[in-house]
Design an enzyme around this catalytic site. Structure first.
Site, PDB file in Angstrom:
ATOM      1  N   ASP A   1      53.098  50.088  29.774  1.00 43.59           N
ATOM      2  CA  ASP A   1      54.802  50.613  29.293  1.00 43.59           C
ATOM      3  C   ASP A   1      54.930  49.762  28.047  1.00 43.59           C
ATOM      4  O   ASP A   1      54.708  49.063  27.513  1.00 43.59           O
ATOM      5  CB  ASP A   1      55.412  49.419  30.459  1.00 43.59           C
ATOM      6  CG  ASP A   1      55.175  49.787  32.116  1.00 43.59           C
ATOM      7  OD1 ASP A   1      55.997  50.557  32.138  1.00 43.59           O
ATOM      8  OD2 ASP A   1      54.562  48.887  32.519  1.00 43.59           O
TER       9      ASP A   1
ATOM     10  N   ASP B   1      47.849  50.518  27.051  1.00 41.99           N
ATOM     11  CA  ASP B   1      49.131  49.560  27.587  1.00 41.99           C
ATOM     12  C   ASP B   1      49.480  51.027  28.443  1.00 41.99           C
ATOM     13  O   ASP B   1      49.228  52.086  28.173  1.00 41.99           O
ATOM     14  CB  ASP B   1      49.352  48.731  26.449  1.00 41.99           C
ATOM     15  CG  ASP B   1      50.545  47.921  27.841  1.00 41.99           C
ATOM     16  OD1 ASP B   1      50.256  47.883  28.467  1.00 41.99           O
ATOM     17  OD2 ASP B   1      51.504  47.769  26.777  1.00 41.99           O
TER      18      ASP B   1
END
Length: 232
Positions: free
Chosen positions: A13, A11
């Site tokens: 953020d 991922d």
């Protein structure tokens, strides 16, 4: 639990970069312009698609208006990365990983994701799966499955790293081993993950020509642990 992997899907953020200050500033400005600043808390919406956030906050709007509001925030986020920084351990890990062994799977769009990576001084991967590339957002596994396909690996042999419950559920649904990092969520919220760590700086990886080996000294499922990153 599997500890040797053919690839890693990450991922963005809250996993690779801390973009919260920039995102909060953009969303805060928008919320103030709509008269809802007092009731808006980005932490409750972090990781969701912008259209879903706008729809939940302004349910009286039609879909064209929702899309226009979301686009205004997107453009603001694309142009604001001055406070976006790499999280601990991330730069060393990405530098060590071969280009064909890692991907980013983000609920953000490609432009903002790329801007945040560059703002944080991190490389843009060869495989970046964003909201622009999928029909279904996390917790649907589409993004992680697409990343595995583009890397040419079996999802069952890949490791996924995410900081949100929806991301962990998406990766598990894709058949990947999951490592949760704590950013805006605590260990109890991330308990579905195979392993939990405070951040990637606490993880030890051994990287060789054929595999990415996760070293987990003293780690149990659902229990935070600490180690250092190393290149094998």
């Amino acid at each position: 639990m599997r500890t040797s992997f053919s690839a890693i899907a990450l991922d963005l953020d809250g996993t690779l970069v801390d973009s919260y200050a920039d995102a909060e500033a953009c969303w805060g400005t928008w919320a103030a312009s709509k008269g809802i600043a007092a009731a808006f808390d980005l932490a409750q919406h972090y990781g969701r698609r912008r259209t879903d956030i706008v729809r939940s906050l302004l349910p009286h709007l039609g879909e064209p208006e929702i899309a226009a509001e979301a686009e205004a925030v997107r453009l603001a986020e694309r142009d604001r990365t001055g406070n976006t920084v790499a999280l601990p351990g991330v730069a060393a890990l990405l530098e060590a990983l071969p280009d064909d062994r890692w991907a980013i799977v983000t609920s953000n769009d490609t432009e903002v994701a790329t801007a945040r990576l560059r703002g944080a001084g991190l490389p843009v991967p060869r495989v970046l799966v964003s909201a622009d590339d999928v029909r279904h957002a996390k917790p649907h596994p589409e993004g992680f499955l697409l990343a595995a396909g583009l890397l040419g690996v079996d999802p069952a042999g890949a490791l996924a790293v995410d900081d949100s419950p929806s991301g962990i559920r998406a990766a598990r649904a894709a058949g990947m081993t999951t490592l949760a990092v704590m950013f805006r969520h605590d260990g109890a919220t991330l308990a579905e993950a195979d392993l939990i760590a405070e951040d990637l700086g606490r993880i030890e990886f051994e990287i060789n020509d054929h595999s990415l080996v996760l070293r987990t000294p003293g780690a149990d499922r659902g229990t935070p642990y600490g180690a250092q990153h190393s290149r094998g």
